[in-house]
Design an enzyme around this catalytic site. Structure first.
Site, PDB file in Angstrom:
ATOM      1  N   GLY A   1       6.072 -11.350   5.354  1.00  0.00           N
ATOM      2  CA  GLY A   1       5.862 -10.447   6.472  1.00  0.00           C
ATOM      3  C   GLY A   1       4.414 -10.319   6.883  1.00  0.00           C
ATOM      4  O   GLY A   1       4.130  -9.878   7.994  1.00  0.00           O
TER       5      GLY A   1
ATOM      6  N   GLY B   1       2.062 -12.967   6.376  1.00  0.00           N
ATOM      7  CA  GLY B   1       1.414 -14.236   6.640  1.00  0.00           C
ATOM      8  C   GLY B   1       2.094 -15.397   5.942  1.00  0.00           C
ATOM      9  O   GLY B   1       3.288 -15.333   5.652  1.00  0.00           O
TER      10      GLY B   1
ATOM     11  N   VAL C   1       1.604 -18.979   3.077  1.00  0.00           N
ATOM     12  CA  VAL C   1       0.881 -19.636   1.991  1.00  0.00           C
ATOM     13  C   VAL C   1       1.074 -21.141   2.129  1.00  0.00           C
ATOM     14  O   VAL C   1       2.204 -21.616   2.287  1.00  0.00           O
ATOM     15  CB  VAL C   1       1.380 -19.162   0.616  1.00  0.00           C
ATOM     16  CG1 VAL C   1       0.687 -19.943  -0.502  1.00  0.00           C
ATOM     17  CG2 VAL C   1       1.118 -17.676   0.431  1.00  0.00           C
TER      18      VAL C   1
ATOM     19  N   LYS D   1      -3.816 -18.773   1.341  1.00  0.00           N
ATOM     20  CA  LYS D   1      -3.048 -17.619   1.808  1.00  0.00           C
ATOM     21  C   LYS D   1      -3.681 -17.117   3.094  1.00  0.00           C
ATOM     22  O   LYS D   1      -4.845 -16.717   3.116  1.00  0.00           O
ATOM     23  CB  LYS D   1      -3.099 -16.540   0.720  1.00  0.00           C
ATOM     24  CG  LYS D   1      -2.097 -15.427   0.831  1.00  0.00           C
ATOM     25  CD  LYS D   1      -2.193 -14.575  -0.437  1.00  0.00           C
ATOM     26  CE  LYS D   1      -1.104 -13.550  -0.517  1.00  0.00           C
ATOM     27  NZ  LYS D   1      -1.208 -12.764  -1.772  1.00  0.00           N
TER      28      LYS D   1
ATOM     29  N   ASP E   1       2.887  -3.292  -7.587  1.00  0.00           N
ATOM     30  CA  ASP E   1       4.023  -4.032  -7.030  1.00  0.00           C
ATOM     31  C   ASP E   1       4.462  -5.139  -7.970  1.00  0.00           C
ATOM     32  O   ASP E   1       4.756  -6.251  -7.548  1.00  0.00           O
ATOM     33  CB  ASP E   1       3.665  -4.603  -5.654  1.00  0.00           C
ATOM     34  CG  ASP E   1       4.910  -5.089  -4.902  1.00  0.00           C
ATOM     35  OD1 ASP E   1       6.013  -4.561  -5.166  1.00  0.00           O
ATOM     36  OD2 ASP E   1       4.789  -5.999  -4.068  1.00  0.00           O
TER      37      ASP E   1
END
Length: 636
Positions: free
Chosen positions: A50, A52, A54, A69, A167
């Site tokens: 969401g 970007g 890689v 990234k 996270d």
């Protein structure tokens, strides 16, 4: 235009790469493929999220590979998201740990989009191994423990720098071909303000719902213990193949994190050792204070919990993008004495250093437990949102993840407000802000209406509150004096309290401990009440009862001494002694020195407990990486 996905060389016509014979792939509408970013050719797209994309990058001259990234154009227009993007590079650079993916460079593309260049990893996310359980069978417990211990070591290094990941999930734990972990995506890591973390706002919900700690789910401030909760969820999922909580809606899922006790993983996987289950359930405690004192403490307990597992549990954990299961066991195990992963399983079981946390935690908050402090200002001003950051390179969500915008559930408030308000209709007590910390910096004391701790009686049970220890100094704790003092305090709270277990870290040969020498330093005395240890006859045998028979007096450098109940832990099979240990710490050290323990400027961990029902108490003494001995408590 076409590009070689292996070396990044471009060609105007289709065919094979002249350098390495890979079939050329069409660029399509991706303008970065085949171009040069910094010193690297952009060879292929690894994943989209969401925030970007890689890419795989290749250095043309030497062929080294990196992951690039790149933030999306939409996100690049938001200063807060750019700040979050670059915080990953700052966090990783500060930690510098081998089990955290390395960031090599950061800059901007000519069109203004920021990018980060990271080390390229072979392997796959841990999520792939979990997905493969249905096809290949359960993951080997020793291999899971090895992976988790090394990840916890990396987290401990991050926490020591004031960095909280926030996270953690199987998508963000990459497994290399050797079975070692690499933690990814510190993009929403909480940094201390002086480290450049000013963008983090109290009350915002950031993370992935299935792995959110109760404090995250209810929009309260978080600290390093939210990472330990996420590791508990990950371990639960690794050993059982399922998550501890699920729900028909996001609201229902988050509420379960806040309210519902987790199922016992051993009920799903019967071969799970009790000590391993203890590690998981202690990490999943609802109150942060009831979790492990540090990532280091959790890792140490996990090492000991699997020390006696047979060889079939020690196969390297190998995953692939297709979710392949573990490889054939090779007999690797943790050598608790040497502190290294050895090639043969350790055969002498050593009890896990359980710092008094519940072996069946996760029950709804009990009266008398202080809730984690909550900042309520601004909670009703804006809708809440949850960001799920991306998976490892090669995964389906290789970066950024998906932004889930939550509609305002109650007029003027977000999901946090709705969850907290809804608790009033449940049987569990509501979450409330705790009183301010005591002057000594310890936990806030729970007091009665007359301003004093609740009075003791024959049927009274303990409540969580701070204790006043004369001349408290975390740098110099007389362990024997602390044990005697704790025993007196316990009997004031519960008259028939008996010593069940003692744990002391960083104890010098003269009997004093410096609790500040370890990130998770503590000294604790656990007590059992015989009068409270009988099973409620209305609760069926085999059911998970809400026991109230164990409690503990514990002291850490951060909190000072306090007393806390260990509700939910069964006392069946537990043993205790009215008098406490016969050996003093100084006598133990003399026995250790007689068994060739190193002397001088050295500290040890001392644990007093009974391993088998009907057996006398024993001491388990250890000096990290150099000495470990089991000693009888038979001093005169």
């Amino acid at each position: 235009m076409f590009v070689c996905p292996e070396c990044g060389a471009s060609s105007p016509v289709a065919g094979s790469c002249t350098a390495d014979h890979w079939p050329l792939a069409p660029v399509g509408d991706d303008v970065l493929l085949g171009t040069t970013v910094g010193a690297y050719r952009v060879a292929r797209l690894l994943g989209v999220g969401g925030m970007g994309r890689v890419y795989k990058g290749v250095q043309p001259q030497i062929g080294s590979r990196v992951a690039i990234k790149v933030l999306s154009r939409e996100c690049a227009e938001r200063k807060d998201l750019v700040e979050r993007f670059f915080s990953e590079a700052r966090a990783v650079n500060l930690i510098r740990h081998e089990s955290i993916v390395n960031v090599l460079d950061l800059a901007h593309l000519p069109d203004g989009r920021p990018y980060i260049i990271m080390e390229y990893l072979d392997g796959a996310p841990l999520a792939s191994a979990i997905e493969g359980v249905a096809r290949s069978g359960p993951l080997p417990l020793g291999s899971v423990a090895r992976l988790a211990v090394e990840a916890l070591e990396a987290l401990d290094a991050a926490h020591a720098k004031g960095i909280v990941h926030r996270d953690l999930k199987p998508d963000n734990l990459f497994v290399t071909p050797s079975g070692r972990p690499k933690i990814l995506d510190f993009g929403i890591a909480k940094l201390l303000p002086e480290l450049g973390g000013s963008y983090t706002q109290t009350g915002s919900l950031l993370g992935t719902p299935h792995y959110m700690s109760p404090e995250q789910a209810s929009g309260r401030p978080v600290d390093y213990r939210t990472d330990l909760y996420a590791m508990g969820v990950i371990l639960f999922e690794c050993v059982t193949g399922s998550k501890p909580f699920d729900g028909g809606s996001l609201f229902d899922l988050l509420r379960k994190h806040v309210d519902a006790p987790p199922p016992r993983p051993a009920m799903i996987r019967p071969d799970l050792p009790p000590a391993f289950e203890h590690v998981i359930l202690a990490a999943l405690a609802k109150q942060p204070e009831q979790r492990w004192a540090s990532a280091q403490a959790m890792g140490a307990a996990l090492q000991q919990a699997v020390a006696a597992l047979p060889a079939e549990h020690w196969g390297p954990l190998v995953v692939s993008a297709g979710g392949a299961g573990p490889r054939t066991p090779s007999g690797a195990g943790w050598d608790a004495t040497a502190g290294r992963w050895s090639h043969t399983p350790h055969t002498t079981p050593t009890p896990p250093p359980q710092p008094g946390y519940p072996s069946q935690p996760g029950y709804p908050a009990q009266p008398g437990y202080p809730a984690h402090p909550t900042t309520v200002a601004g909670q009703a001003s804006a809708p809440r949102s949850i960001a799920t950051t991306g998976a490892a390179p090669g995964g389906k969500k290789a970066m950024g993840g998906v932004w889930i915008a939550l509609a305002v559930l109650v007029a003027g408030g977000g999901i946090t407000t709705a969850i907290l308000a809804s608790r009033g209709s449940s049987s569990s007590p509501p979450i409330t802000a705790s009183p301010p910390p005591s002057a000594a910096g310890g936990p806030a004391m729970q007091i009665a209406s007359n301003g004093a701790p609740p009075p003791a009686s024959a049927n009274a049970w303990v409540t969580y509150h701070a204790l006043a220890y004369p001349g408290w100094d975390a740098h110099h704790v007389d362990v024997d004096a602390f044990i005697k003092w704790a025993r007196d305090q316990a009997r004031q709270a519960v008259p028939d309290a008996q010593v069940n277990r003692i744990d002391a870290m960083s104890v010098y040969p003269d009997g004093h401990a410096d609790l500040t020498l370890s990130n998770g330093g503590f000294v604790s005395v656990r007590f059992l009440s015989p009068s409270h240890s009988k099973r409620d006859p209305s609760v069926p045998i085999g059911a998970q009862g809400n026991w109230k028979c164990l409690f503990q007096i514990i002291a850490t450098p951060q909190t000072g001494p306090f007393i806390t109940p260990l509700d939910g832990t069964s006392c069946e099979g537990e043993q205790a002694t009215p008098t406490g240990p016969a050996c003093t710490t100084r006598q133990l050290w003399q026995h250790m020195l007689a068994k060739n323990a190193p002397g001088g400027n050295v500290v040890a961990q001392l644990d007093y407990m009974t391993v088998e029902k009907g057996k006398p108490h024993e001491w388990f003494t250890s000096i990290a990486g150099t000495f470990s001995e089991r000693l009888p408590d038979d001093c005169q």
